[in-house]
Design a protein around this motif. Sequence first.
Motif, mmCIF file in Angstrom:
data_model
loop_
_atom_site.group_PDB
_atom_site.id
_atom_site.type_symbol
_atom_site.label_atom_id
_atom_site.label_comp_id
_atom_site.label_asym_id
_atom_site.label_seq_id
_atom_site.Cartn_x
_atom_site.Cartn_y
_atom_site.Cartn_z
ATOM 1 N N LYS A 138 0.834 -1.201 0.000
ATOM 2 C CA LYS A 138 0.000 0.000 0.000
ATOM 3 C C LYS A 138 0.873 1.258 0.000
ATOM 4 O O LYS A 138 0.589 2.219 -0.704
ATOM 5 N N THR A 139 1.941 1.230 0.771
ATOM 6 C CA THR A 139 2.864 2.374 0.833
ATOM 7 C C THR A 139 3.536 2.579 -0.518
ATOM 8 O O THR A 139 3.621 3.710 -1.015
ATOM 9 N N ILE A 140 4.000 1.481 -1.110
ATOM 10 C CA ILE A 140 4.654 1.564 -2.420
ATOM 11 C C ILE A 140 3.681 2.130 -3.445
ATOM 12 O O ILE A 140 4.022 3.029 -4.216
ATOM 13 N N SER A 141 2.461 1.610 -3.454
ATOM 14 C CA SER A 141 1.450 2.046 -4.411
ATOM 15 C C SER A 141 1.155 3.542 -4.275
ATOM 16 O O SER A 141 1.076 4.266 -5.274
ATOM 17 N N THR A 142 1.004 4.008 -3.062
ATOM 18 C CA THR A 142 0.714 5.422 -2.824
ATOM 19 C C THR A 142 1.839 6.308 -3.355
ATOM 20 O O THR A 142 1.587 7.328 -4.005
ATOM 21 N N ILE A 143 3.073 5.900 -3.104
ATOM 22 C CA ILE A 143 4.225 6.701 -3.543
ATOM 23 C C ILE A 143 4.356 6.669 -5.062
ATOM 24 O O ILE A 143 4.639 7.701 -5.681
ATOM 25 N N VAL A 144 4.134 5.503 -5.675
ATOM 26 C CA VAL A 144 4.205 5.403 -7.140
ATOM 27 C C VAL A 144 3.150 6.315 -7.770
ATOM 28 O O VAL A 144 3.453 7.060 -8.714
ATOM 29 N N LYS A 145 1.922 6.292 -7.251
ATOM 30 C CA LYS A 145 0.867 7.160 -7.779
ATOM 31 C C LYS A 145 1.259 8.617 -7.669
ATOM 32 O O LYS A 145 1.076 9.408 -8.582
#
Length: 149
Positions: A138-145
């Motif tokens: 979830k953290t990775i996804s948020t930062i990628v977005k």
Amino acid sequence: MSLQTQIMDEIKNAMKAKDTVALEALRAVKSELLLASTASGSKEDLSEEDEIKLLQRLVKTRKESARIFTEQNRPDLAEPELAQVAVIEKFLPAQLSEEEVEAVVAKIIAETGASGIASMGKVMGLASAQLGGTAEGKTISTIVKKLLS
């Protein structure tokens, strides 16, 4: 030392200390490890990567339960869940901070030349593989977005 051996040692310690919360969490981990190793049907042990994913899934489940209990104004049920999270997280590799994850994701974006949200899948795949068990999806996804938009 394998994860199963570590879990067994910690179960013994929790029994001696009469720590019911830790004992419950450790028994849940032991159960999941046993189920995962027998589900594959092979005699081989789980890989370290599979063990980390299993532990992350257990932590995520308990955090979600604690969040729901808190929303329903049931701190008496949320506290044991969070205590179990702390016990299980001892067996996970140290988690990276958001700044460290952002630096790794920025580097991946620069290397691949990704731009726009359409490239998110490609970047997520590379980031998840590189960061392994050191950051939540979830953290990775948020930062990628955030970096791609």
